[in-house]
Every structure is written in C-alpha cells, then in structure tokens.
Design a protein around this motif. Structure first.
Motif, mmCIF file in Angstrom:
data_model
loop_
_atom_site.group_PDB
_atom_site.id
_atom_site.type_symbol
_atom_site.label_atom_id
_atom_site.label_comp_id
_atom_site.label_asym_id
_atom_site.label_seq_id
_atom_site.Cartn_x
_atom_site.Cartn_y
_atom_site.Cartn_z
ATOM 1 N N ASN A 157 0.824 -1.218 0.000
ATOM 2 C CA ASN A 157 0.000 0.000 0.000
ATOM 3 C C ASN A 157 0.846 1.250 0.000
ATOM 4 O OD1 ASN A 157 -2.597 -0.678 -0.217
ATOM 5 N ND2 ASN A 157 -3.075 -0.578 1.956
ATOM 6 N N ARG A 158 1.829 1.286 -0.887
ATOM 7 C CA ARG A 158 2.702 2.459 -0.878
ATOM 8 C C ARG A 158 1.993 3.710 -1.367
ATOM 9 N NH1 ARG A 158 5.903 -1.437 -2.632
ATOM 10 N NH2 ARG A 158 7.624 -2.082 -1.312
ATOM 11 N N LYS A 159 0.904 3.518 -2.088
ATOM 12 C CA LYS A 159 0.226 4.681 -2.672
ATOM 13 C C LYS A 159 -0.347 5.600 -1.606
ATOM 14 C CE LYS A 159 -1.267 2.651 -6.960
ATOM 15 N NZ LYS A 159 -2.304 1.661 -7.127
ATOM 16 N N LYS A 160 -0.426 6.851 -1.970
ATOM 17 C CA LYS A 160 -0.972 7.849 -1.040
ATOM 18 C C LYS A 160 -2.427 7.531 -0.715
ATOM 19 C CE LYS A 160 1.780 11.955 -1.969
ATOM 20 N NZ LYS A 160 2.176 12.131 -3.366
ATOM 21 N N MET A 369 8.568 -13.097 -2.360
ATOM 22 C CA MET A 369 8.544 -11.674 -1.990
ATOM 23 C C MET A 369 8.170 -10.821 -3.197
ATOM 24 S SD MET A 369 9.693 -11.160 1.227
ATOM 25 C CE MET A 369 10.315 -9.524 1.196
ATOM 26 N N GLU A 370 8.764 -11.162 -4.346
ATOM 27 C CA GLU A 370 8.474 -10.396 -5.559
ATOM 28 C C GLU A 370 7.009 -10.482 -5.932
ATOM 29 O OE1 GLU A 370 12.426 -11.345 -8.027
ATOM 30 O OE2 GLU A 370 10.857 -10.294 -9.124
ATOM 31 N N GLY A 371 6.443 -11.675 -5.737
ATOM 32 C CA GLY A 371 5.055 -11.890 -6.107
ATOM 33 C C GLY A 371 4.065 -11.257 -5.140
ATOM 34 N N LEU A 372 4.589 -10.843 -3.999
ATOM 35 C CA LEU A 372 3.707 -10.346 -2.944
ATOM 36 C C LEU A 372 2.906 -9.114 -3.371
ATOM 37 C CD1 LEU A 372 3.269 -11.436 -0.117
ATOM 38 C CD2 LEU A 372 4.936 -9.796 0.737
ATOM 39 N N ASN A 373 3.550 -8.266 -4.160
ATOM 40 C CA ASN A 373 2.855 -7.053 -4.580
ATOM 41 C C ASN A 373 1.657 -7.339 -5.479
ATOM 42 O OD1 ASN A 373 4.002 -4.308 -3.744
ATOM 43 N ND2 ASN A 373 5.799 -5.586 -3.983
ATOM 44 N N SER A 374 1.835 -8.279 -6.411
ATOM 45 C CA SER A 374 0.695 -8.591 -7.277
ATOM 46 C C SER A 374 -0.358 -9.380 -6.512
ATOM 47 C CB SER A 374 1.148 -9.319 -8.542
ATOM 48 O OG SER A 374 1.853 -10.463 -8.194
ATOM 49 N N LEU A 375 0.101 -10.187 -5.583
ATOM 50 C CA LEU A 375 -0.828 -10.895 -4.708
ATOM 51 C C LEU A 375 -1.684 -9.891 -3.940
ATOM 52 C CD1 LEU A 375 -1.244 -13.893 -3.475
ATOM 53 C CD2 LEU A 375 -0.033 -12.954 -1.537
ATOM 54 N N PHE A 376 -1.029 -8.854 -3.465
ATOM 55 C CA PHE A 376 -1.754 -7.864 -2.674
ATOM 56 C C PHE A 376 -2.754 -7.089 -3.540
ATOM 57 C CE2 PHE A 376 -2.286 -4.102 0.036
ATOM 58 C CZ PHE A 376 -2.638 -4.759 1.208
ATOM 59 N N SER A 377 -2.407 -6.861 -4.798
ATOM 60 C CA SER A 377 -3.369 -6.214 -5.698
ATOM 61 C C SER A 377 -4.604 -7.085 -5.855
ATOM 62 C CB SER A 377 -2.759 -5.982 -7.079
ATOM 63 O OG SER A 377 -1.538 -5.325 -6.947
ATOM 64 N N ALA A 378 -4.383 -8.395 -5.959
ATOM 65 C CA ALA A 378 -5.517 -9.324 -6.076
ATOM 66 C C ALA A 378 -6.375 -9.273 -4.819
ATOM 67 C CB ALA A 378 -5.007 -10.743 -6.317
#
Ligand SMILES: [Zn+2]
Length: 410
Positions: A157-160, A369-378
């Motif tokens: 959730n790095r986005k503002k 770890m790399e996949g975590l960001n796309s996982l989190f988008s899902a």
C-alpha cells in the motif's frame, strides 16, 4: 448433512410464494446420551425445554433457497444445575448459517470479490465478511510458527491515501504470517510478540529478507540479532529503477530539448527491454543515439541487473564494485548534477553490499517476496469497496496464509 441419531428431519416444506424450502429438524432422545454440560463437562444432562425456533441458511435444494428450522433443546445439567441451549451441530461460525453453506460461500469467495459472491448467494456482503473474519481469526490464532526460520518483510500500500501495511512472510513455506499497520521499527516488535504467541522464537529466525529502509534495519537489529539480513534483488533493483526515474525528471526539468524527447517515456525506463511494447521499442530506437543522461542512467540500471547473473558471490562482489565505480566516475564527469540519484544508489549498494551478496550465500528464494505485490493487488480486488486494513488483512490471510478454512476445529 449427517445428523446422526441425535437429530431428525421431520418435515420438508416448500413455500412457493417465498421460493423457500424449509427443512424442519428436531432433537431425538439419543441426544442426551451424548450431551456434555458446557459449564462443568458433566455427562448427566437431561432435556429441560426448547428455545424459540431459529433458522439457518443452508445449501440450496434444486436451486431453491433452503433453510433449516429448529427449536433447539435446552438441557439441564444434573451436576451444576445450569440450564443451557444445546449447540446445533450444523451451525457454522456465523449465527444463522450452516457449515455447508459457509463452506460453499468460502469457495466462491476464493474465486471472486466478496460483493460478487454476495450477489450470487443472495446474502449481504457484510454478512459474508463477518463469516470470513470469524474463520480467518480462528484459523490464524491456532497457527503454529515453530518451524519458521526464513522471514521476509515488505511494505504494501505504498500509494498515497492508504494505510501502510507491513507484511511478514515465511519464505520457506511461502505463506503470509502477519500483516501489521505501519512501516516503522515498531512493526518488528509486533512481529516478535506474535511469534511468541504462535510457538515461534526470535532466536530461531536465521535469515530475514527486507528492503533497505532504515526503520526495518533498526527493527531487525533490535529484535533479531541472530538473523542474517538479506537485501533481496527485487528491492535493490527497484531502488535503482526509482533513481533512473529521478534522473529523468531532473533532466526534463532542466533541459528543454531533453524535455520534449523525454515526454511520456517514464514507463519505458521503468521496464526491461524484453517487456517493452512495440511502441516503446520504437521510441527507444528514436532515442538511443541522443545524448540523454536518462539513457545513460538506464544503461547503468541494466548493468546492475546483469551483476545478478554472476555465478558466485565473489564474482558478484567484483561486479557490484565495478558498477559503483563506473556510476561515480560518470556522475563526477558530468558538469550538472543529474546523475546524483544514481550516485546515491551506488552509495546505497556499497553500504549494503554484504546483505546484497547474502543473496548468493543463503539460497533464499525471493520469488515469493516479488510476487507479494501482485498478490496484494488481487487481495484489494477481492476486498473491493472495503479499504480499511482490517478487510485487506483478513483477505490476505485467507488467500495467502495457507490457513485451514473453513475452520471448525475449536
Ligand atoms: Zn454442568
């Protein structure tokens, strides 16, 4: 649904107007031979009376919504003299839903946003969320982390406008362990606490993969003195990608010729050449012979990525050192300070070199770890409409925590 000899279906009533199938269930005398008092554990319970009728949503029968209707019996314990309502064996973790219905709803929720599952089932999404919370909480609390030795942590959730979440993962079992609001050193204290509650121990953690943020480094130092810190490729490269982007902005801001050339190229520099679209490839052909400092910074980033192809840590060290030297030389040779972000990136690489080289020594797989960001988008898509971290965390545990769900064990 297996009821055993303690319960019996007495009636099936179809109500045409409501399109509803009622399944009436009643208790049998055999119930009292099996019943145990929930207060004292005593097995001498006798029937007392019946509580008011209640309903439980059950699986549809031939596409007709079905409900179990039952007046639950109340028992009187001869040991402690307390009177209590007997628990329905079909009751799920949510009041008013059967276990079979919950299992089906959870299957849908693994495949689609909760809102959508609610539409299909004819239930409010709030009700489905409450059910999910109940299962996730119960299953998660009983998890054992005693075998956890390789941990990764990353900020989501790095986005503002979003709450930061730090997500801790078990890199061997490839599962999410914990998500905590915040991204400062205190999240490591929370992780230590939870580790204790789940039979784990900080001393058992031998390797930790993190980004290079000072807060994480501090947290790890304070709570996980035994662990080797690994700065994974994903984070090193993304920091350098960011530096290239800063160079692009500096150059475009200061030089009008460069500004027109660099218009709408930000994605080009963020990607690898293999992932360029045809349009981006054409753009690159137009730009590659221009004396753009951004182009040089981009070449530096690709060179850094190639250092990761080195077969041994010693060879990688030589490549990283050569890279730092090259970047600094170019930055010093340039009259303007546009390469300053790259010089800073070189400093960062040099300062963290041992942790970066741990990539070769530890054999840690960072793919998870790399996949975590796309996982989190899902996860966010599933939790659409619910932005608070409570919902996101529950969904994250549900899809990536390897929990046993539905969970009725305790
Ligand atoms: Zn009792």
């Amino acid at each position: 649904m297996a009821l055993g000899d303690a319960w019996q279906v007495t009636q099936m009533n179809y109500h045409e107007k409501e399109q509803l199938m009622e399944i009436r269930v009643t208790d049998m005398p055999a119930l009292w031979r099996q019943e145990k008092c929930p207060h004292c554990g005593c097995q001498t319970v006798r029937g007392y009376d019946h509580a008011p009728e209640r309903r439980w949503r059950h699986l549809n029968v031939c596409q007709i919504q079905a409900e179990i209707v039952c007046a639950l019996p109340r028992g009187e314990c001869l040991g402690c003299a307390k009177v209590y309502t007997v628990r329905a064996p079909w009751e799920g973790r949510s009041r008013g839903l059967t276990q079979e219905f919950e299992a089906f709803a959870l299957t849908l929720m693994r495949e689609m946003p909760v809102k959508k599952a609610g539409e299909i089932l004819g239930e409010t999404d709030q009700k489905l969320w409450r059910m999910l919370f109940a299962h996730v909480d119960a299953a998660w609390k009983d998890l054992s982390w005693e075998n956890v030795v390789w941990v990764g942590a990353d900020e989501m959730n790095r986005k503002k406008g979003h709450n930061y979440l730090t997500v801790f993962v078990d890199l061997q079992a490839k599962r999410v362990l914990l998500a905590v609001e915040g991204k400062d050193a205190s999240v490591w204290e929370r992780f230590t606490e939870e580790l204790g509650k789940h039979n784990g121990h900080p001393q058992a953690i031998t390797q930790i993969a993190i980004d290079m943020s000072p807060a994480y480094k501090k947290g790890v130092r304070e709570h996980f003195g035994n662990a080797t810190v690994v700065f994974d490729k994903f984070h090193v490269v993304s920091q350098v990608v960011q530096a290239v982007d800063e160079v692009r902005r500096l150059e475009a801001r200061t030089d009008s010729q460069a500004r027109s050339e660099l218009t709408r190229t930000s994605w080009l520099w963020r990607k690898n050449p293999e992932t360029w679209t045809a349009k981006e490839g054409d753009r690159w052909t137009q730009l590659k012979d221009k004396p753009l400092v951004t182009g040089l910074a981009y070449a530096m980033r690709l060179q850094l990525q190639r250092a990761y192809d080195a077969p041994t840590a010693a060879q990688a060290r030589a490549r990283f050192e050569a890279w730092c030297h090259w970047v600094r030389t170019e930055a010093a040779a340039l009259a303007v300070g546009w390469l300053e972000p790259m010089r800073k990136a070189a400093d960062m690489v040099e300062r963290h070199l041992d942790g970066i080289l741990a990539h070769w020594q530890q054999g840690l797989t960072t793919a998870f770890m790399e996949g975590l960001n796309s996982l989190f988008s899902a996860v966010k898509r599933r939790a659409r409409g619910y932005r608070s971290s409570e919902y996101q965390t529950a969904m994250l545990y549900f899809v990536a925590g390897k929990l046993e769900i539905p969970y009725y064990a305790k």
